[in-house]
Design a protein around this motif. Structure first.
Motif, PDB file in Angstrom:
ATOM      1  N   THR A 177       0.866  -1.182   0.000  1.00 35.22           N
ATOM      2  CA  THR A 177       0.000   0.000   0.000  1.00 35.22           C
ATOM      3  C   THR A 177       0.899   1.228   0.000  1.00 35.22           C
ATOM      4  O   THR A 177       1.661   1.442   0.948  1.00 35.22           O
ATOM      5  N   ALA A 212       0.075  11.412   2.585  1.00 30.73           N
ATOM      6  CA  ALA A 212      -0.195  11.980   3.907  1.00 30.73           C
ATOM      7  C   ALA A 212      -1.264  11.198   4.660  1.00 30.73           C
ATOM      8  O   ALA A 212      -1.562  11.514   5.812  1.00 30.73           O
ATOM      9  N   THR A 221      -4.548  11.152   4.118  1.00 29.80           N
ATOM     10  CA  THR A 221      -5.778  11.924   4.355  1.00 29.80           C
ATOM     11  C   THR A 221      -6.975  11.346   3.604  1.00 29.80           C
ATOM     12  O   THR A 221      -8.029  11.983   3.535  1.00 29.80           O
ATOM     13  N   CYS A 244     -10.289   9.241   2.791  1.00 30.05           N
ATOM     14  CA  CYS A 244     -11.465   9.043   3.648  1.00 30.05           C
ATOM     15  C   CYS A 244     -12.087   7.663   3.486  1.00 30.05           C
ATOM     16  O   CYS A 244     -13.134   7.388   4.071  1.00 30.05           O
ATOM     17  N   ASN A 263      -8.122   4.153   1.709  1.00 30.25           N
ATOM     18  CA  ASN A 263      -7.214   4.007   0.562  1.00 30.25           C
ATOM     19  C   ASN A 263      -5.754   3.848   0.986  1.00 30.25           C
ATOM     20  O   ASN A 263      -4.973   3.230   0.277  1.00 30.25           O
ATOM     21  N   ALA A 264      -5.374   4.432   2.123  1.00 30.80           N
ATOM     22  CA  ALA A 264      -3.956   4.483   2.491  1.00 30.80           C
ATOM     23  C   ALA A 264      -3.596   3.501   3.603  1.00 30.80           C
ATOM     24  O   ALA A 264      -2.530   3.604   4.203  1.00 30.80           O
ATOM     25  N   SER A 307      -9.227  20.459   0.083  1.00 31.64           N
ATOM     26  CA  SER A 307      -9.096  21.260   1.304  1.00 31.64           C
ATOM     27  C   SER A 307      -7.996  20.733   2.220  1.00 31.64           C
ATOM     28  O   SER A 307      -7.643  21.391   3.190  1.00 31.64           O
ATOM     29  N   THR A 308      -7.404  19.583   1.907  1.00 31.96           N
ATOM     30  CA  THR A 308      -6.261  19.085   2.680  1.00 31.96           C
ATOM     31  C   THR A 308      -4.927  19.524   2.063  1.00 31.96           C
ATOM     32  O   THR A 308      -3.881  18.949   2.379  1.00 31.96           O
ATOM     33  N   THR A 320      -0.233  14.979  -0.462  1.00 31.10           N
ATOM     34  CA  THR A 320       0.895  14.909  -1.397  1.00 31.10           C
ATOM     35  C   THR A 320       0.382  14.803  -2.836  1.00 31.10           C
ATOM     36  O   THR A 320      -0.746  14.347  -3.067  1.00 31.10           O
ATOM     37  N   GLY A 373      -3.108   9.439  -6.875  1.00 34.44           N
ATOM     38  CA  GLY A 373      -3.679   8.145  -6.473  1.00 34.44           C
ATOM     39  C   GLY A 373      -5.194   8.204  -6.357  1.00 34.44           C
ATOM     40  O   GLY A 373      -5.903   7.284  -6.753  1.00 34.44           O
ATOM     41  N   ASN A 374      -5.706   9.314  -5.802  1.00 34.87           N
ATOM     42  CA  ASN A 374      -7.158   9.453  -5.587  1.00 34.87           C
ATOM     43  C   ASN A 374      -7.858  10.226  -6.698  1.00 34.87           C
ATOM     44  O   ASN A 374      -9.069  10.403  -6.639  1.00 34.87           O
ATOM     45  N   ALA A 378      -7.663  13.465  -6.941  1.00 34.06           N
ATOM     46  CA  ALA A 378      -8.251  14.494  -6.082  1.00 34.06           C
ATOM     47  C   ALA A 378      -8.674  15.711  -6.904  1.00 34.06           C
ATOM     48  O   ALA A 378      -8.104  15.994  -7.963  1.00 34.06           O
ATOM     49  N   CYS A 379      -9.667  16.418  -6.371  1.00 32.62           N
ATOM     50  CA  CYS A 379     -10.272  17.518  -7.139  1.00 32.62           C
ATOM     51  C   CYS A 379     -10.187  18.834  -6.372  1.00 32.62           C
ATOM     52  O   CYS A 379      -9.241  19.577  -6.535  1.00 32.62           O
ATOM     53  N   ILE A 385       3.948   5.187  -7.910  1.00 35.38           N
ATOM     54  CA  ILE A 385       4.495   6.341  -8.642  1.00 35.38           C
ATOM     55  C   ILE A 385       5.845   6.714  -8.029  1.00 35.38           C
ATOM     56  O   ILE A 385       5.945   6.920  -6.812  1.00 35.38           O
TER      57      ILE A 385
END
Ligand SMILES: Cc1cc2nc3c(=O)[nH]c(=O)nc-3n(C[C@H](O)[C@H](O)[C@H](O)COP(=O)(O)OP(=O)(O)OC[C@H]3O[C@@H](n4cnc5c(N)ncnc54)[C@H](O)[C@@H]3O)c2cc1C
Length: 413
Positions: free
Chosen positions: A59, A63, A65, A67, A70-71, A124-125, A130, A136-137, A139-140, A230
């Motif tokens: 895995t 960071a 973060t 929800c 995933n980490a 917002s994080t 990172t 990986g996510n 993120a948006c 990555i």
């Protein structure tokens, strides 16, 4: 992992460390067998290959973060955030940055300030998440409407695959087996994948369609570390437009605001956020200042950007003419605009912790085609009422993304 030789001290299997890494920002708790903390890319490659040889699940972690668990994972967690934090190159002409996966989003933004550039997606994080974790996510963040998701901003990735092979994923990458898989499922991919921008769960196979030029680096984004690790990423950067303008629109309810989205998206806002009186009441109760709002019980805040103030204001007026709001403002005073956006930001922070009973993460992100948002919000409230549950929905309306933590009675269920 005994095969690691000199790198053995990069592995920590103490109970304390396994306990610390057993959590992320989700409800899940999964203790790993061990945690690896590589100091550079060569060490990362060696550690991945050694874990693969030992048949340990991997895995990757930034960071932590995430929800949705995933980490966290039961095998080897590899911490990419501690040392893999180098910004390798910034190319202001091409508007790209090449970074190691553990670079924190806000640190990249700071390094880019002197070039007048930034990485578009801003969850917002961003003070701690990172770029590797964002990719990986997929993120948006609120301004993904204007600047794209992480996937839209990936140019090239260097990865290590599940067989230990190092691959470069970019516009020239050809992977015949994957291309064959796509070719034999064209109908399903064309009709079921990427039908709206926030449909980001699962593998984003739409990027591999022939008409989308087999963009395998974009496809990798959002795969949550399941396709490889990555080691390096090159991402696109954007220049901030010199002027921005906030519009505040009031509606009888938040669902009515949702009904108006499709109508407003034609004006290409960079942000389009929705909230209602329930969130505003929570902010008020917390003692934080609440700026005066337009008439209504549901609101939408829009941001539009441009190079010319007069053009922006006339675009703002056109939006207000077209909108079905009961009252709407063009907010030219920046302090007033900041105060309005602060209600949205404070509300988001308080929404998950302001119900009489505990509300839980894990079911808090819904993705809805924007044209169906109003109907979705009405049906969602009905569902909550039917089961006597509560939540404070709000979200990135322009992309059909709704956040809501619900007070499921987990203790008694
Ligand atoms: C309060 C709060 C607000 C949030 N707001 C937003 C928001 O506005 N928008 C949004 O999109 N998200 C949001 N998130 C979710 C999360 O913060 C983001 O997705 C963030 O980008 C994750 O980054 P991270 O470094 O913490 O990654 P992690 O959580 O550590 O990892 C994320 C995923 O990426 C994988 N990964 C990490 N490093 C690598 C690597 N080197 N190679 C391959 N895979 C890797 C992990 O295995 C995992 O699957 C929020 C979370 C919280 C708790």
């Amino acid at each position: 992992m005994t095969a690691l030789g000199d790198l053995a001290d990069r592995i920590d299997d103490t109970a304390l460390t396994r306990g610390i890494y057993s959590t992320d920002a989700s409800l899940y708790r999964v203790a790993p067998v061990a945690v690896a903390i590589p100091k550079n890319t060569a060490e990362l490659v060696t550690i991945v290959r050694t874990a693969l040889a030992a048949e340990l699940p991997i895995t990757s972690r930034g960071a932590g973060t995430s929800c949705a668990g995933n980490a966290v994972g039961p095998g080897l967690v590899i911490d990419c955030a501690k040392h893999l934090t180098k910004i390798i190159d910034i190319d202001p002409q091409r508007k790209t940055a090449t970074i190691e996966p553990g670079v924190v989003q806000a640190d990249l933004q700071t390094a880019l300030t002197k070039f007048g550039l930034r990485f578009g997606p801003d969850p917002s994080t961003s003070s701690r998440c990172t770029i590797g974790g964002m990719i990986g996510n997929n993120a948006c963040g609120p301004r993904a409407l204007g600047y794209g998701r992480s996937a839209d901003n990936v140019v090239e990735l260097k990865i290590i695959t599940g067989t230990g092979e190092e691959l470069v994923l970019n516009a020239d990458t050809k992977l015949p087996e994957l291309q064959r898989l796509v070719a034999s499922n064209l109908g399903t991919i064309r009709t079921e994948f990427g039908t709206f921008s926030r449909q980001v769960s699962g593998y984003s196979l739409e990027h591999l369609l022939p008409e989308n030029n087999f963009q395998v680096a974009k496809f990798f984004a959002g795969s949550e570390g399941t396709l490889g690790v990555i080691t390096q990423a090159t991402v696109n950067l954007v220049a901030d437009a010199p002027h921005k303008l906030t519009l505040a629109l009031g509606y009888p309810t938040m669902a009515d605001a949702g009904d108006d989205i499709a109508n407003l998206l034609q004006f290409s806002p960079t942000a389009c956020e929705g909230l209602d009186a329930r969130i505003v009441a929570v902010v008020r109760r917390s003692g934080k200042p609440v700026h005066k709002l337009t008439e209504g019980s549901g609101w939408m805040f829009l941001e539009i950007v441009g190079t010319d103030t007069a053009e922006l204001i006339s675009r703002g007026e056109a939006i207000l003419t077209q909108a079905n709001a009961i009252e709407s403002w063009i907010v030219t005073d920046q302090d007033q605009a900041d105060a309005l956006w602060k209600i949205r930001a404070d509300g988001a922070g308080l929404a998950g912790v302001s119900l009489p009973n505990p509300a839980y993460g894990g079911w808090e992100d819904a993705a809805v085609p924007p044209a169906k948002l109003g109907a979705y919000l009405r049906a969602f409230d009905e569902l909550l009422n039917r089961y006597e549950l509560h939540g404070l929905p709000y979200g990135h309306f322009g992309e059909g993304c709704i956040h809501c933590r619900i007070d499921f009675p987990l203790d008694s269920a």
